[in-house]
Design a protein around this motif. Structure first.
Motif, PDB file in Angstrom:
ATOM      1  N   ARG A   1       0.901  45.880  25.453  1.00 29.28           N
ATOM      2  CA  ARG A   1       0.822  45.241  24.132  1.00 29.28           C
ATOM      3  C   ARG A   1      -0.170  44.096  24.121  1.00 29.28           C
ATOM      4  O   ARG A   1      -0.920  43.918  23.146  1.00 29.28           O
ATOM      5  CB  ARG A   1       2.209  44.742  23.713  1.00 29.28           C
ATOM      6  CG  ARG A   1       3.091  45.860  23.244  1.00 29.28           C
ATOM      7  CD  ARG A   1       4.493  45.382  22.923  1.00 29.28           C
ATOM      8  NE  ARG A   1       5.246  46.459  22.290  1.00 29.28           N
ATOM      9  CZ  ARG A   1       6.546  46.430  22.076  1.00 29.28           C
ATOM     10  NH1 ARG A   1       7.258  45.383  22.448  1.00 29.28           N
ATOM     11  NH2 ARG A   1       7.133  47.448  21.503  1.00 29.28           N
ATOM     12  N   VAL A   2      -0.161  43.313  25.204  1.00 33.23           N
ATOM     13  CA  VAL A   2      -1.105  42.189  25.276  1.00 33.23           C
ATOM     14  C   VAL A   2      -2.533  42.720  25.264  1.00 33.23           C
ATOM     15  O   VAL A   2      -3.395  42.223  24.535  1.00 33.23           O
ATOM     16  CB  VAL A   2      -0.846  41.346  26.545  1.00 33.23           C
ATOM     17  CG1 VAL A   2      -1.949  40.321  26.734  1.00 33.23           C
ATOM     18  CG2 VAL A   2       0.510  40.660  26.446  1.00 33.23           C
ATOM     19  N   LYS A   3      -2.763  43.749  26.054  1.00 29.58           N
ATOM     20  CA  LYS A   3      -4.093  44.367  26.109  1.00 29.58           C
ATOM     21  C   LYS A   3      -4.541  44.829  24.719  1.00 29.58           C
ATOM     22  O   LYS A   3      -5.649  44.515  24.260  1.00 29.58           O
ATOM     23  CB  LYS A   3      -4.045  45.557  27.071  1.00 29.58           C
ATOM     24  CG  LYS A   3      -5.374  46.243  27.354  1.00 29.58           C
ATOM     25  CD  LYS A   3      -6.146  45.513  28.423  1.00 29.58           C
ATOM     26  CE  LYS A   3      -7.496  46.167  28.699  1.00 29.58           C
ATOM     27  NZ  LYS A   3      -7.361  47.384  29.511  1.00 29.58           N
ATOM     28  N   LEU A   4      -3.664  45.536  24.046  1.00 30.51           N
ATOM     29  CA  LEU A   4      -3.986  46.052  22.714  1.00 30.51           C
ATOM     30  C   LEU A   4      -4.315  44.923  21.744  1.00 30.51           C
ATOM     31  O   LEU A   4      -5.343  44.942  21.048  1.00 30.51           O
ATOM     32  CB  LEU A   4      -2.798  46.880  22.196  1.00 30.51           C
ATOM     33  CG  LEU A   4      -2.804  47.297  20.726  1.00 30.51           C
ATOM     34  CD1 LEU A   4      -4.080  48.039  20.365  1.00 30.51           C
ATOM     35  CD2 LEU A   4      -1.588  48.169  20.418  1.00 30.51           C
TER      36      LEU A   4
ATOM     37  N   LEU B   1      -7.981  43.922  19.819  1.00 27.58           N
ATOM     38  CA  LEU B   1      -8.092  43.762  18.363  1.00 27.58           C
ATOM     39  C   LEU B   1      -8.531  42.354  17.996  1.00 27.58           C
ATOM     40  O   LEU B   1      -9.312  42.158  17.062  1.00 27.58           O
ATOM     41  CB  LEU B   1      -6.743  44.080  17.696  1.00 27.58           C
ATOM     42  CG  LEU B   1      -6.313  45.551  17.708  1.00 27.58           C
ATOM     43  CD1 LEU B   1      -4.916  45.709  17.146  1.00 27.58           C
ATOM     44  CD2 LEU B   1      -7.305  46.413  16.929  1.00 27.58           C
ATOM     45  N   LYS B   2      -8.051  41.380  18.761  1.00 28.36           N
ATOM     46  CA  LYS B   2      -8.372  39.983  18.448  1.00 28.36           C
ATOM     47  C   LYS B   2      -9.846  39.679  18.740  1.00 28.36           C
ATOM     48  O   LYS B   2     -10.484  38.931  17.996  1.00 28.36           O
ATOM     49  CB  LYS B   2      -7.463  39.073  19.274  1.00 28.36           C
ATOM     50  CG  LYS B   2      -7.703  37.584  19.075  1.00 28.36           C
ATOM     51  CD  LYS B   2      -6.588  36.759  19.717  1.00 28.36           C
ATOM     52  CE  LYS B   2      -7.001  35.298  19.872  1.00 28.36           C
ATOM     53  NZ  LYS B   2      -7.524  34.985  21.212  1.00 28.36           N
ATOM     54  N   GLU B   3     -10.375  40.262  19.797  1.00 30.54           N
ATOM     55  CA  GLU B   3     -11.762  39.965  20.177  1.00 30.54           C
ATOM     56  C   GLU B   3     -12.773  40.679  19.275  1.00 30.54           C
ATOM     57  O   GLU B   3     -13.926  40.262  19.171  1.00 30.54           O
ATOM     58  CB  GLU B   3     -12.018  40.373  21.640  1.00 30.54           C
ATOM     59  CG  GLU B   3     -11.172  39.625  22.666  1.00 30.54           C
ATOM     60  CD  GLU B   3     -11.204  38.110  22.494  1.00 30.54           C
ATOM     61  OE1 GLU B   3     -12.277  37.586  22.112  1.00 30.54           O
ATOM     62  OE2 GLU B   3     -10.162  37.461  22.694  1.00 30.54           O
ATOM     63  N   ALA B   4     -12.346  41.766  18.635  1.00 28.26           N
ATOM     64  CA  ALA B   4     -13.273  42.541  17.810  1.00 28.26           C
ATOM     65  C   ALA B   4     -13.715  41.734  16.592  1.00 28.26           C
ATOM     66  O   ALA B   4     -12.986  40.905  16.084  1.00 28.26           O
ATOM     67  CB  ALA B   4     -12.617  43.837  17.369  1.00 28.26           C
TER      68      ALA B   4
ATOM     69  N   ILE C   1      -7.695  51.081  26.091  1.00 31.26           N
ATOM     70  CA  ILE C   1      -6.295  50.833  26.397  1.00 31.26           C
ATOM     71  C   ILE C   1      -5.796  52.042  27.157  1.00 31.26           C
ATOM     72  O   ILE C   1      -6.142  53.161  26.850  1.00 31.26           O
ATOM     73  CB  ILE C   1      -5.439  50.671  25.118  1.00 31.26           C
ATOM     74  CG1 ILE C   1      -5.673  51.843  24.174  1.00 31.26           C
ATOM     75  CG2 ILE C   1      -5.749  49.368  24.429  1.00 31.26           C
ATOM     76  CD1 ILE C   1      -4.781  51.857  22.963  1.00 31.26           C
ATOM     77  N   SER C   2      -4.984  51.806  28.170  1.00 31.31           N
ATOM     78  CA  SER C   2      -4.401  52.956  28.860  1.00 31.31           C
ATOM     79  C   SER C   2      -3.017  53.146  28.271  1.00 31.31           C
ATOM     80  O   SER C   2      -2.015  52.851  28.881  1.00 31.31           O
ATOM     81  CB  SER C   2      -4.337  52.703  30.365  1.00 31.31           C
ATOM     82  OG  SER C   2      -3.654  51.497  30.596  1.00 31.31           O
ATOM     83  N   MET C   3      -3.010  53.591  27.035  1.00 35.22           N
ATOM     84  CA  MET C   3      -1.757  53.685  26.292  1.00 35.22           C
ATOM     85  C   MET C   3      -1.761  54.994  25.518  1.00 35.22           C
ATOM     86  O   MET C   3      -2.743  55.336  24.868  1.00 35.22           O
ATOM     87  CB  MET C   3      -1.681  52.507  25.315  1.00 35.22           C
ATOM     88  CG  MET C   3      -0.388  52.421  24.527  1.00 35.22           C
ATOM     89  SD  MET C   3      -0.526  51.208  23.191  1.00 35.22           S
ATOM     90  CE  MET C   3      -0.345  49.667  24.077  1.00 35.22           C
ATOM     91  N   ASP C   4      -0.685  55.711  25.627  1.00 34.44           N
ATOM     92  CA  ASP C   4      -0.567  56.961  24.894  1.00 34.44           C
ATOM     93  C   ASP C   4      -0.645  56.707  23.393  1.00 34.44           C
ATOM     94  O   ASP C   4      -0.266  55.651  22.901  1.00 34.44           O
ATOM     95  CB  ASP C   4       0.779  57.605  25.231  1.00 34.44           C
ATOM     96  CG  ASP C   4       0.879  59.005  24.664  1.00 34.44           C
ATOM     97  OD1 ASP C   4       0.248  59.913  25.226  1.00 34.44           O
ATOM     98  OD2 ASP C   4       1.568  59.178  23.630  1.00 34.44           O
ATOM     99  N   LYS C   5      -1.116  57.714  22.659  1.00 33.53           N
ATOM    100  CA  LYS C   5      -1.257  57.496  21.216  1.00 33.53           C
ATOM    101  C   LYS C   5       0.087  57.284  20.518  1.00 33.53           C
ATOM    102  O   LYS C   5       0.173  56.532  19.557  1.00 33.53           O
ATOM    103  CB  LYS C   5      -2.052  58.628  20.557  1.00 33.53           C
ATOM    104  CG  LYS C   5      -1.469  60.001  20.665  1.00 33.53           C
ATOM    105  CD  LYS C   5      -2.307  60.961  19.817  1.00 33.53           C
ATOM    106  CE  LYS C   5      -1.770  62.381  19.887  1.00 33.53           C
ATOM    107  NZ  LYS C   5      -2.027  63.060  21.181  1.00 33.53           N
TER     108      LYS C   5
ATOM    109  N   ILE D   1      -2.493  35.401  22.746  1.00 31.80           N
ATOM    110  CA  ILE D   1      -1.720  36.563  22.332  1.00 31.80           C
ATOM    111  C   ILE D   1      -0.221  36.322  22.524  1.00 31.80           C
ATOM    112  O   ILE D   1       0.593  36.679  21.678  1.00 31.80           O
ATOM    113  CB  ILE D   1      -2.163  37.802  23.150  1.00 31.80           C
ATOM    114  CG1 ILE D   1      -3.617  38.130  22.842  1.00 31.80           C
ATOM    115  CG2 ILE D   1      -1.261  38.975  22.871  1.00 31.80           C
ATOM    116  CD1 ILE D   1      -3.900  38.383  21.394  1.00 31.80           C
ATOM    117  N   GLU D   2       0.109  35.676  23.650  1.00 30.77           N
ATOM    118  CA  GLU D   2       1.525  35.438  23.931  1.00 30.77           C
ATOM    119  C   GLU D   2       2.198  34.655  22.804  1.00 30.77           C
ATOM    120  O   GLU D   2       3.362  34.886  22.479  1.00 30.77           O
ATOM    121  CB  GLU D   2       1.677  34.679  25.262  1.00 30.77           C
ATOM    122  CG  GLU D   2       1.473  35.547  26.491  1.00 30.77           C
ATOM    123  CD  GLU D   2       0.007  35.869  26.763  1.00 30.77           C
ATOM    124  OE1 GLU D   2      -0.874  35.343  26.041  1.00 30.77           O
ATOM    125  OE2 GLU D   2      -0.252  36.646  27.690  1.00 30.77           O
TER     126      GLU D   2
END
Lengths: 122, 122
Positions: A18-21, A25-28, A41-45, A3-4
């Motif tokens: 961002r890396v998590k997101l 997506l990459k693993e799906a 993801i612990s990320m606000d919408k 990802i980096e």
DNA sequence: CTCTATGCAAAAACTTTGCAGGGAT
DNA sequence: ATCCCTGCAAAGTTTTTGCATAGAG
């Protein structure tokens, strides 16, 4: 590819969110929408959509709408087509189609129709 | 082919509003969204979307989302692919591509990317 | 005459924006 | 230290639903 590396040289900062997101997506094995990711993801919408826009601008990510009126997202590695079923709204990757158009730059190909399992269940 | 023939044998009633709507879509050289038609049809948006749904169910019409988050509609005659530009959001018909997928029924093909004029203006 | 289609208004669904505080380089 | 990133809340945009009336078959 890590990802980096996707983010490197782009005009955006490397944050854990961002890396998590991007990793999810990459693993799906198919494109995902916000609803499918939000619990992982612990990320606000708001942040989610802002990041998606950034990634699109930087060419890291493809986005397209399904028939369920939601946007689906996918890291732009190994480009391939997508089939969206108008009956069950499933999104499926189609690897064995290759499309080129002179003078156009192609990001993504979406095929709408009825999938084999919905055709069978009529 | 006349609009009346499209509706004949389908499970819907032939109203003047529907004929008008289908005629506008049929005459257009590319798919149109509600915003582009609303001034030409004297039809409430609720009715518009309800009719669009009907037409979709009956297989008269293709619908798909552009990058501008709006749905675009087209009468399903002379099937062909569509190019949607991610930069200017223009929707263009592409007639010289033919895609088939065994076991799938294909309604529509949408290609996302950058159109020649946006590519030229970079 | 019956059942579908329509208009209006209000709601729903998804996405975006404003603002103040936190984090990366 | 600077400027980008983030969360929260509120607003925005497009599409859908409820209900009473009008219209097609």
């Amino acid at each position: 590819m890590k990802i980096e590396e996707l983010i490197k040289d782009k005009n955006i900062k490397l944050t854990t969110a961002r890396v998590k997101l991007l990793e999810i997506l990459k693993e799906a094995d198919r494109p995902l929408c916000y609803e499918e990711i939000k619990n992982d993801i612990s990320m606000d919408k708001a942040t989610f959509y802002r990041n998606i826009s950034k990634f699109e601008e930087e060419g890291i990510l493809n986005a397209f709408e399904s028939n369920d009126k939601k946007r689906y997202f996918e890291v732009r590695l190994n480009p391939h087509a997508h089939f969206v079923c108008v009956k069950c709204n499933s999104v499926e990757c189609i690897k064995n189609i290759d499309i080129t158009l002179p003078n156009y730059e192609i990001n993504n190909v979406i095929i709408n129709g009825t999938c084999p399992s919905c055709l069978a269940s009529v």
